[in-house]
Design a protein around this motif. Sequence first.
Motif, PDB file in Angstrom:
ATOM      1  N   GLN A 129      16.469 -39.879 -12.457  1.00  0.00           N
ATOM      2  CA  GLN A 129      15.541 -39.093 -11.679  1.00  0.00           C
ATOM      3  C   GLN A 129      14.117 -40.198 -11.539  1.00  0.00           C
ATOM      4  O   GLN A 129      13.625 -40.166 -10.439  1.00  0.00           O
ATOM      5  CB  GLN A 129      15.107 -37.536 -12.438  1.00  0.00           C
ATOM      6  CG  GLN A 129      16.302 -36.748 -12.484  1.00  0.00           C
ATOM      7  CD  GLN A 129      15.695 -35.551 -12.829  1.00  0.00           C
ATOM      8  OE1 GLN A 129      14.654 -35.124 -12.802  1.00  0.00           O
ATOM      9  NE2 GLN A 129      16.638 -34.679 -13.513  1.00  0.00           N
ATOM     10  N   GLY A 132      14.611 -42.263  -8.696  1.00  0.00           N
ATOM     11  CA  GLY A 132      14.776 -41.722  -7.587  1.00  0.00           C
ATOM     12  C   GLY A 132      13.400 -41.469  -7.008  1.00  0.00           C
ATOM     13  O   GLY A 132      12.951 -41.163  -5.803  1.00  0.00           O
ATOM     14  N   LEU A 138      10.890 -36.167  -5.628  1.00  0.00           N
ATOM     15  CA  LEU A 138      12.204 -35.497  -5.476  1.00  0.00           C
ATOM     16  C   LEU A 138      12.075 -34.119  -5.082  1.00  0.00           C
ATOM     17  O   LEU A 138      11.343 -33.291  -5.789  1.00  0.00           O
ATOM     18  CB  LEU A 138      13.235 -35.860  -6.543  1.00  0.00           C
ATOM     19  CG  LEU A 138      13.525 -37.340  -6.840  1.00  0.00           C
ATOM     20  CD1 LEU A 138      14.263 -37.288  -8.172  1.00  0.00           C
ATOM     21  CD2 LEU A 138      14.189 -37.718  -5.822  1.00  0.00           C
ATOM     22  N   SER A 139      13.028 -33.587  -4.196  1.00  0.00           N
ATOM     23  CA  SER A 139      12.866 -32.081  -4.040  1.00  0.00           C
ATOM     24  C   SER A 139      13.774 -31.555  -5.129  1.00  0.00           C
ATOM     25  O   SER A 139      14.547 -32.298  -5.648  1.00  0.00           O
ATOM     26  CB  SER A 139      13.485 -31.793  -2.609  1.00  0.00           C
ATOM     27  OG  SER A 139      14.738 -32.364  -2.545  1.00  0.00           O
ATOM     28  N   GLU A 142      17.332 -32.196  -4.569  1.00  0.00           N
ATOM     29  CA  GLU A 142      17.696 -33.706  -4.708  1.00  0.00           C
ATOM     30  C   GLU A 142      17.834 -33.971  -6.401  1.00  0.00           C
ATOM     31  O   GLU A 142      18.478 -34.644  -6.934  1.00  0.00           O
ATOM     32  CB  GLU A 142      16.704 -34.812  -4.371  1.00  0.00           C
ATOM     33  CG  GLU A 142      16.760 -34.858  -2.745  1.00  0.00           C
ATOM     34  CD  GLU A 142      15.580 -35.568  -2.113  1.00  0.00           C
ATOM     35  OE1 GLU A 142      15.627 -36.193  -1.149  1.00  0.00           O
ATOM     36  OE2 GLU A 142      14.399 -35.494  -2.843  1.00  0.00           O
ATOM     37  N   LYS A 145      20.977 -32.580  -7.316  1.00  0.00           N
ATOM     38  CA  LYS A 145      22.187 -33.645  -7.151  1.00  0.00           C
ATOM     39  C   LYS A 145      22.396 -34.622  -7.859  1.00  0.00           C
ATOM     40  O   LYS A 145      23.533 -35.220  -8.319  1.00  0.00           O
ATOM     41  CB  LYS A 145      21.990 -34.030  -5.367  1.00  0.00           C
ATOM     42  CG  LYS A 145      22.174 -32.971  -4.466  1.00  0.00           C
ATOM     43  CD  LYS A 145      21.907 -33.551  -2.988  1.00  0.00           C
ATOM     44  CE  LYS A 145      22.462 -32.601  -1.971  1.00  0.00           C
ATOM     45  NZ  LYS A 145      22.214 -33.157  -0.565  1.00  0.00           N
ATOM     46  N   ILE A 146      21.114 -35.179  -8.307  1.00  0.00           N
ATOM     47  CA  ILE A 146      21.048 -36.466  -9.363  1.00  0.00           C
ATOM     48  C   ILE A 146      21.936 -35.852 -10.708  1.00  0.00           C
ATOM     49  O   ILE A 146      22.583 -36.581 -11.308  1.00  0.00           O
ATOM     50  CB  ILE A 146      19.652 -36.887  -9.517  1.00  0.00           C
ATOM     51  CG1 ILE A 146      19.275 -37.639  -8.004  1.00  0.00           C
ATOM     52  CG2 ILE A 146      19.755 -37.683 -10.836  1.00  0.00           C
ATOM     53  CD1 ILE A 146      17.875 -38.023  -8.268  1.00  0.00           C
ATOM     54  N   ASP A 213      23.346 -43.064  -2.918  1.00  0.00           N
ATOM     55  CA  ASP A 213      21.895 -43.919  -2.594  1.00  0.00           C
ATOM     56  C   ASP A 213      21.583 -43.776  -1.459  1.00  0.00           C
ATOM     57  O   ASP A 213      20.158 -43.612  -0.878  1.00  0.00           O
ATOM     58  CB  ASP A 213      22.053 -45.185  -3.264  1.00  0.00           C
ATOM     59  CG  ASP A 213      21.680 -45.235  -4.784  1.00  0.00           C
ATOM     60  OD1 ASP A 213      21.261 -44.323  -5.408  1.00  0.00           O
ATOM     61  OD2 ASP A 213      22.204 -46.479  -5.379  1.00  0.00           O
ATOM     62  N   LYS A 215      22.607 -41.839   1.011  1.00  0.00           N
ATOM     63  CA  LYS A 215      22.043 -40.511   1.719  1.00  0.00           C
ATOM     64  C   LYS A 215      20.534 -40.025   0.947  1.00  0.00           C
ATOM     65  O   LYS A 215      20.049 -39.407   1.549  1.00  0.00           O
ATOM     66  CB  LYS A 215      23.146 -39.533   1.184  1.00  0.00           C
ATOM     67  CG  LYS A 215      23.101 -38.059   1.507  1.00  0.00           C
ATOM     68  CD  LYS A 215      24.258 -37.169   1.208  1.00  0.00           C
ATOM     69  CE  LYS A 215      24.230 -35.824   1.822  1.00  0.00           C
ATOM     70  NZ  LYS A 215      25.289 -35.097   1.362  1.00  0.00           N
ATOM     71  N   LEU A 216      20.284 -40.354  -0.241  1.00  0.00           N
ATOM     72  CA  LEU A 216      19.306 -39.956  -0.872  1.00  0.00           C
ATOM     73  C   LEU A 216      17.815 -40.745  -0.331  1.00  0.00           C
ATOM     74  O   LEU A 216      16.969 -39.918   0.021  1.00  0.00           O
ATOM     75  CB  LEU A 216      19.087 -40.598  -2.394  1.00  0.00           C
ATOM     76  CG  LEU A 216      18.183 -39.964  -3.239  1.00  0.00           C
ATOM     77  CD1 LEU A 216      18.026 -38.443  -3.138  1.00  0.00           C
ATOM     78  CD2 LEU A 216      18.165 -40.493  -4.770  1.00  0.00           C
ATOM     79  N   HIS A 219      17.195 -39.199   3.251  1.00  0.00           N
ATOM     80  CA  HIS A 219      16.456 -38.010   3.216  1.00  0.00           C
ATOM     81  C   HIS A 219      14.881 -38.150   3.066  1.00  0.00           C
ATOM     82  O   HIS A 219      14.033 -37.624   3.380  1.00  0.00           O
ATOM     83  CB  HIS A 219      16.848 -37.073   2.008  1.00  0.00           C
ATOM     84  CG  HIS A 219      18.334 -36.316   2.343  1.00  0.00           C
ATOM     85  ND1 HIS A 219      18.575 -34.960   1.939  1.00  0.00           N
ATOM     86  CD2 HIS A 219      19.384 -36.692   3.036  1.00  0.00           C
ATOM     87  CE1 HIS A 219      19.562 -34.777   2.423  1.00  0.00           C
ATOM     88  NE2 HIS A 219      20.001 -35.679   3.129  1.00  0.00           N
ATOM     89  N   LYS A 220      14.555 -39.360   2.135  1.00  0.00           N
ATOM     90  CA  LYS A 220      13.363 -39.754   1.776  1.00  0.00           C
ATOM     91  C   LYS A 220      12.518 -40.162   3.253  1.00  0.00           C
ATOM     92  O   LYS A 220      11.434 -39.931   3.493  1.00  0.00           O
ATOM     93  CB  LYS A 220      13.265 -41.067   0.996  1.00  0.00           C
ATOM     94  CG  LYS A 220      13.727 -40.522  -0.550  1.00  0.00           C
ATOM     95  CD  LYS A 220      12.549 -39.942  -1.212  1.00  0.00           C
ATOM     96  CE  LYS A 220      13.199 -39.545  -2.393  1.00  0.00           C
ATOM     97  NZ  LYS A 220      12.060 -38.148  -3.134  1.00  0.00           N
TER      98      LYS A 220
END
Length: 222
Positions: A129, A132, A138-139, A142, A145-146, A213, A215-216, A219-220
Motif C-alpha cells: 500500500q 502504491g 489510493l482509493s 484500490e 485490491k492490494i 501494476d 492496471k493500477l 487508474h492513477k
Amino acid sequence: MEYLSLLGVVVIVVGFAFGLDTIAVVVISALVTALVSGIDFTSFLAILGKGFMDNRMVSLFFLTLPTIGILERHGLKQAAVNLIQKMKKLTPGRIFDIYMAIREIAGAFGISLQGHVQFIAPLINPMAQAAGKVNGELSPLEIDKIKGRAAATENFGNFFAQNLFVASSSVLLISSTMKSLGHPVSPSGIVLYTFPVAIISYILCLFYNHAFDKKLMKHKEK
C-alpha cells in the motif's frame, strides 16, 4: 453394509451446513466412521492419538503468532511502511514478486517465512500500500485490491511451493499418509516433482503482478 462407512461424510456435510464447530464435526465424523466400521472406542482413541503424535509438527506454526503480535504492536508495520516510502521505484507488484521469490527460496531450505498473520497483514500488505501511494493516494477499492493481491500471493506460494523442503511437515505428512495407504512415496520424490510446479507458478505470478501494476497505474493517470 460397506455404505455405512460413508456416514462420516454425511456428518461432515450436515455439520458444515449448520455451521457447527469444525474440529468437533471432524472428530465426530471420524468416530462415527470408526464405530460403523467395527472399530471400538478405545481403538479409535488410540488411532486418533497416534495420528496426532505422528503429525504434531504440523501445528508448530502456532508458536509464531504471539511473537508477530508483539512485534506489530511495537511498530513493525510502521517501520515497513517507512522503508518502502524511501524506495520510489518499488510498486505493489514488485513487492509481491520479491516476497514470492524469498518465500519459495526460504521454503526450499526449510526456513519458515510465510503466513497471512505472520507476514501478509503486518508487513507485505502495508508495504504494498505504501508503494502504491508513491504516485498518489489510493482509493478504497484500490486498497482492497492490494489486500486481495497480497493474500493471493501468499496462497500461491503456500499451495504450489510448500513442499520444497524434504523434511517439512507437509512433505512428511504426505509421505506417511501415502505409505499408510499402501502407496510408498519418498520425501525426496515429492520435493522433486514440486520444484517445476513452484517455478511455473512463480513465472505466472510475475506476469499477473505486472498486469496488476499496469492496471493500477492506468487508474492513477485517470
